[in-house]
Write an enzyme that holds these catalytic residues in place. Sequence first.
Site, mmCIF file in Angstrom:
data_model
loop_
_atom_site.group_PDB
_atom_site.id
_atom_site.type_symbol
_atom_site.label_atom_id
_atom_site.label_comp_id
_atom_site.label_asym_id
_atom_site.label_seq_id
_atom_site.Cartn_x
_atom_site.Cartn_y
_atom_site.Cartn_z
ATOM 1 N N SER A 242 10.984 21.277 6.506
ATOM 2 C CA SER A 242 11.107 19.998 5.804
ATOM 3 C C SER A 242 10.903 18.821 6.746
ATOM 4 O O SER A 242 11.094 18.925 7.963
ATOM 5 C CB SER A 242 12.486 19.909 5.154
ATOM 6 O OG SER A 242 12.567 18.796 4.306
ATOM 7 N N GLU A 332 5.952 15.010 4.246
ATOM 8 C CA GLU A 332 6.393 15.596 2.982
ATOM 9 C C GLU A 332 7.103 14.538 2.124
ATOM 10 O O GLU A 332 6.782 14.354 0.954
ATOM 11 C CB GLU A 332 7.338 16.758 3.280
ATOM 12 C CG GLU A 332 7.914 17.436 2.057
ATOM 13 C CD GLU A 332 8.947 18.483 2.431
ATOM 14 O OE1 GLU A 332 9.256 19.322 1.565
ATOM 15 O OE2 GLU A 332 9.471 18.463 3.561
ATOM 16 N N HIS A 333 8.081 13.871 2.710
ATOM 17 C CA HIS A 333 8.833 12.813 2.026
ATOM 18 C C HIS A 333 8.631 11.508 2.779
ATOM 19 O O HIS A 333 8.815 11.461 3.995
ATOM 20 C CB HIS A 333 10.330 13.135 2.002
ATOM 21 C CG HIS A 333 10.668 14.489 1.486
ATOM 22 N ND1 HIS A 333 11.035 15.539 2.323
ATOM 23 C CD2 HIS A 333 10.690 14.982 0.219
ATOM 24 C CE1 HIS A 333 11.279 16.611 1.588
ATOM 25 N NE2 HIS A 333 11.076 16.305 0.310
#
Length: 436
Positions: A242, A332-333
């Site tokens: 992540s 990703e974010h």
Amino acid sequence: MPCRILTLQSEAQWPLLGDMLAGRYDPDDAVEPVVRDILAAVRSKGDEALAEYTRRFDCPDFTPALLHVTSEEVAQAVASVPADDIAIIRQAADNIRSFHEAQKERSWFVTHDDGTILGQKVTPVDRAGLYVPGGKGGDTPLLSSLLMNAIPAQVAGVTSITVASPPRPDGTLNPHLLAAAHILGITDIIRAGSAWAVAAFAFGTQTIAPVDVIAGPGNIFVTTAKRMVQGRVAIDMIAGPSEILILADATARPDWVAADMLSQAEHDPLASSILVTTEPALAEAVTAELERQLATLPRADIARKALADWGAVVVVPDMDVAVAIANRVAPEHLEVLTAQPWELAGSLRHAGALFLGPYSPEPLGDYFAGPNHVLPTMGTARFSSALSVQTFCKRTSIIAASRAFAERNADAVARLARLEGLEAHARSAASRNSQQ
């Protein structure tokens, strides 16, 4: 200091950050031979291989008879889950379903004046296999991942969905996971984890039908197995650890920025949390906040290592440089904690998901808002997208030519075919020309 602080005066200095992140992309070559053996064993021995691996790694007394979860087990699980938790899962599912309903594609057709009909037929795949990690000891299953994978498949129209998750040492699955499956109407649930679950989805076993699409997160063994069976089946994506990147100006609260960075750092020692800001004072305040919040974080050891190895606070002269750096990372974010976040949204080209404004923390999207949390990582947001309804659909072109169209274009088609040296193609097209 929990993570490094960098100062970049321009996009040209990107390598100072890019070189730091490059090590996250290195594959573990030792994993592939292990996974290859697992795939071969499941392909050859089926259910017995699944049971052998499950005995070795998850449940010592596991047998093939325990592979499939019964309806009685599901009913008992649902009854044991607090009503408030059931309500929360239902609300999250409703939000996710509402968002993904808007993604549905429809078949379309265009009719020409001569009667020719051209179009595209959108069809869901027949079967989907969804993997749900069990978490620590099987007690922290990723319920949100089940929702985020299953609901798009259902909206797409997939009628056969199988869920796989590793059992706890006593052979059971977490009741909350079974309750979530029940809420979604999923009844085909198997107790299997890691690469052997992926193998069962890809090849099938005596009691598990092979699927067309495999989706769901997992560790490096799951990810490697998905990569190795891709082509035999479709997969959602090759996902890595992540990551979050936060763009922030003077309006951002340091405690909120630090909390959002830690929300990803606690996932995995390989997780990456980066702040890019125009404010040196904010950089210092966030660094202090990271230390303060780490002191009481249950997974502080994981978060500290992630921040030390892959975290950074980056100070830049202006938002133009900040945006350029964000597009280079393609995270990703991507959170935008600025006075006018929508003014930057159009320039932010590469991100799995954009979180705009101070009241859009990443976990809100991860769990509840509705957009999918299965997102491209490791820079792949430059060319790929979130899991969606389209992950479980295929598109078939339709050509229904009229006689007039075929006759009018027969010579042109034949000429193109002969330019490629394909005489049979040319004759096939020319045969439709009644003038010859």
